[in-house]
Design a protein around this motif. Structure first.
Motif, mmCIF file in Angstrom:
data_model
loop_
_atom_site.group_PDB
_atom_site.id
_atom_site.type_symbol
_atom_site.label_atom_id
_atom_site.label_comp_id
_atom_site.label_asym_id
_atom_site.label_seq_id
_atom_site.Cartn_x
_atom_site.Cartn_y
_atom_site.Cartn_z
ATOM 1 N N ASN A 137 0.821 -1.209 0.000
ATOM 2 C CA ASN A 137 0.000 0.000 0.000
ATOM 3 C C ASN A 137 0.856 1.261 0.000
ATOM 4 O O ASN A 137 0.371 2.329 -0.339
ATOM 5 C CB ASN A 137 -0.987 -0.015 1.164
ATOM 6 N N LYS A 138 2.138 1.153 0.369
ATOM 7 C CA LYS A 138 2.959 2.363 0.386
ATOM 8 C C LYS A 138 3.207 2.852 -1.045
ATOM 9 O O LYS A 138 3.305 4.051 -1.282
ATOM 10 C CB LYS A 138 4.263 2.113 1.144
ATOM 11 N N TYR A 197 1.373 -5.506 10.957
ATOM 12 C CA TYR A 197 0.173 -5.306 10.146
ATOM 13 C C TYR A 197 -0.449 -6.616 9.663
ATOM 14 O O TYR A 197 -1.549 -6.993 10.070
ATOM 15 C CB TYR A 197 0.485 -4.419 8.927
ATOM 16 N N ALA A 244 -5.386 -4.364 6.622
ATOM 17 C CA ALA A 244 -4.937 -3.854 7.923
ATOM 18 C C ALA A 244 -5.023 -2.333 7.908
ATOM 19 O O ALA A 244 -4.817 -1.711 6.878
ATOM 20 C CB ALA A 244 -3.499 -4.294 8.184
ATOM 21 N N CYS A 245 -5.336 -1.732 9.066
ATOM 22 C CA CYS A 245 -5.500 -0.281 9.151
ATOM 23 C C CYS A 245 -4.554 0.348 10.154
ATOM 24 O O CYS A 245 -4.550 -0.023 11.333
ATOM 25 C CB CYS A 245 -6.903 0.078 9.621
ATOM 26 N N GLY A 246 -3.776 1.328 9.681
ATOM 27 C CA GLY A 246 -2.988 2.186 10.568
ATOM 28 C C GLY A 246 -3.677 3.543 10.640
ATOM 29 O O GLY A 246 -4.287 3.896 11.641
ATOM 30 N N THR A 247 -3.620 4.279 9.521
ATOM 31 C CA THR A 247 -4.360 5.543 9.446
ATOM 32 C C THR A 247 -5.756 5.349 8.842
ATOM 33 O O THR A 247 -6.580 6.247 8.913
ATOM 34 C CB THR A 247 -3.624 6.566 8.548
ATOM 35 N N GLY A 248 -5.989 4.214 8.200
ATOM 36 C CA GLY A 248 -7.270 3.971 7.545
ATOM 37 C C GLY A 248 -7.332 4.483 6.118
ATOM 38 O O GLY A 248 -8.349 4.326 5.430
ATOM 39 N N THR A 249 -6.247 5.070 5.633
ATOM 40 C CA THR A 249 -6.237 5.643 4.279
ATOM 41 C C THR A 249 -6.426 4.567 3.215
ATOM 42 O O THR A 249 -7.163 4.763 2.244
ATOM 43 C CB THR A 249 -4.900 6.381 4.025
ATOM 44 N N THR A 250 -5.750 3.426 3.402
ATOM 45 C CA THR A 250 -5.859 2.338 2.428
ATOM 46 C C THR A 250 -7.300 1.837 2.358
ATOM 47 O O THR A 250 -7.860 1.661 1.269
ATOM 48 C CB THR A 250 -4.906 1.194 2.816
ATOM 49 N N THR A 265 -0.599 -6.070 2.270
ATOM 50 C CA THR A 265 -0.089 -4.717 2.049
ATOM 51 C C THR A 265 1.429 -4.618 2.161
ATOM 52 O O THR A 265 1.987 -3.519 2.190
ATOM 53 C CB THR A 265 -0.755 -3.733 3.032
ATOM 54 N N GLY A 266 2.111 -5.755 2.232
ATOM 55 C CA GLY A 266 3.581 -5.728 2.201
ATOM 56 C C GLY A 266 4.194 -5.400 3.554
ATOM 57 O O GLY A 266 3.740 -5.895 4.576
ATOM 58 N N GLY A 267 5.220 -4.545 3.546
ATOM 59 C CA GLY A 267 5.854 -4.126 4.797
ATOM 60 C C GLY A 267 6.716 -5.200 5.435
ATOM 61 O O GLY A 267 6.921 -5.200 6.651
ATOM 62 N N LYS A 281 -0.131 4.389 -2.172
ATOM 63 C CA LYS A 281 -0.353 5.692 -1.568
ATOM 64 C C LYS A 281 0.555 6.762 -2.176
ATOM 65 O O LYS A 281 0.162 7.925 -2.296
ATOM 66 C CB LYS A 281 -0.132 5.601 -0.046
HETATM 67 C C1 LIG Z 1 1.367 1.431 6.504
HETATM 68 C C2 LIG Z 1 0.830 0.050 6.417
HETATM 69 C C3 LIG Z 1 -0.537 -0.245 6.646
HETATM 70 C C4 LIG Z 1 -1.520 0.806 7.104
HETATM 71 O O1 LIG Z 1 -2.036 1.558 6.065
HETATM 72 P P1 LIG Z 1 -3.010 2.779 6.341
HETATM 73 O O2 LIG Z 1 -3.334 3.299 5.002
HETATM 74 O O3 LIG Z 1 -2.215 3.771 7.159
HETATM 75 O O4 LIG Z 1 -4.173 2.294 7.107
HETATM 76 C C5 LIG Z 1 -0.968 -1.548 6.470
HETATM 77 N N1 LIG Z 1 -0.113 -2.524 6.131
HETATM 78 C C6 LIG Z 1 1.207 -2.294 5.935
HETATM 79 C C7 LIG Z 1 2.090 -3.421 5.614
HETATM 80 C C8 LIG Z 1 1.711 -1.002 6.066
HETATM 81 O O5 LIG Z 1 3.025 -0.782 5.880
#
Ligand SMILES: *Cc1c(COP(=O)(O)O)cnc(C)c1O
Length: 303
Positions: free
Chosen positions: A40-41, A254, A168-174, A282-284, A44
């Motif tokens: 998702n990075k 995540y 998965a949600c951190g900021t919820g943008t994805t 979403t990787g990472g 985004k």
């Molecule tokens: C940053 C990240 C997220 C969170 O994404 P948001 O758009 O901030 O909710 C989810 N998964 C991974 C692997 C990330 O690196």
């Protein structure tokens, strides 16, 4: 064109736990988009970088913690697409494998106290007035309305409809972007976000700031395992087993929580017979570099 010409594949997941449940689980392998501009990075950053290019900027300035997936993605994408990069890193100066990779991609790191870090626009302003290059501000984690446009494109790449899509949600943008994509195509897909932060209910409000209609979204707020970057033995042993059974890596911050949640909901018969479920990877995965000793306990010396 400032982009990768690559659609991540969708793979069907086969696990012993699915036996006897007529539910089809697929994974959108956004972790395969790029090893460092991952998941998702990249989604985004895509329209943020296009906007930066459009404004004639040649120097990206961004923000993150010492293990941030966004920092390494920005560092690598900057190098790849011809921007120089600088980042304000929260907390005391440290070195770790993720920050080393950022520096290898040419990113300049500036460590700032947690207090100073709170005033991002002030930090950016001071930096940009001291630099001759045309700088461009990218918020922490790539938080931006433009980020949702790139995430919405996940939906355009799908070649069959799904009943449920999870991320998965951190900021919820994805999640906001996925919701946008589903609305644009007028699909009946239900969207599910797994909050990796404690008490993630606030995410409904944050997502509503990015998109006007949030009615197709459900947040699951009981899979945070104690909060951001927190984990326990249950989660870690789930991750070990999952990686060994699938050949697909997930990590504790995540995607480990995400897949744990999907498997738990499946066990609790949350889905209907015949449902098709898509999980966005979403990787990472560079995050594993910071947790490898927890994930795989030390080998005890042979007698
Ligand atoms: C940053 C990240 C997220 C969170 O994404 P948001 O758009 O901030 O909710 C989810 N998964 C991974 C692997 C990330 O690196």
């Amino acid at each position: 064109m400032l982009a990768f010409d690559f659609h991540s594949p969708v793979e069907k997941l086969q696990l012993p736990a699915f036996e006897g449940k007529n539910v089809h689980v697929y994974v959108k392998r956004d972790d395969m988009i790029h090893p460092f501009i991952s998941g998702n990075k990249w989604r985004k950053l895509k329209y943020i970088l296009q906007h930066a290019r459009g404004t004639g900027s040649n120097h990206l300035v961004t923000f993150g913690g010492a293990w941030s997936n966004h920092l390494i993605a920005t560092a690598c994408a900057g190098a790849r697409f011809g921007f120089s990069t600088s980042a304000f890193v929260r907390g005391e100066a440290v070195s770790n494998p993720v920050l080393s990779l950022c520096r290898l991609f040419g990113m300049e790191l500036m460590f700032v106290s947690r207090d100073a870090y709170k005033s991002k626009t002030a930090l950016y302003h001071t930096f940009s007035t001291a630099h001759a290059e045309k700088t461009y501000f990218i918020d922490e984690g790539g938080r931006d309305e433009k980020a949702t446009w790139g995430c919405a494109e996940v939906i355009d790449e799908l070649d069959q409809p799904y009943d449920h899509i999870f991320c998965a949600c951190g900021t919820g943008t994805t999640l906001a972007g996925l919701s946008l994509g589903v609305q644009k195509k007028q699909l009946a897909t239900k969207l599910h976000g797994i909050s990796v932060l404690k008490n993630g209910g606030f995410l409904y409000g944050d997502i509503a700031k990015l998109i006007s209609d949030t009615s197709n979204i459900t947040l699951h707020t009981d899979y945070d395992f104690g909060g951001y970057a927190k984990s326990d033995d249950v989660l870690l042993s789930f991750i070990r087993k999952f990686c060994a059974q699938t050949g697909m890596l997930i990590e504790p911050v995540y995607t480990g929580k995400l897949f744990y949640a999907v498997m738990d909901l499946l066990a609790k018969n949350h889905f209907r017979e015949g449902d098709k479920v898509l999980v966005i990877h979403t990787g990472g995965l560079t995050g594993i570099l910071g947790m490898h000793d927890q994930l795989t306990p030390p080998i005890t010396p042979q007698p």
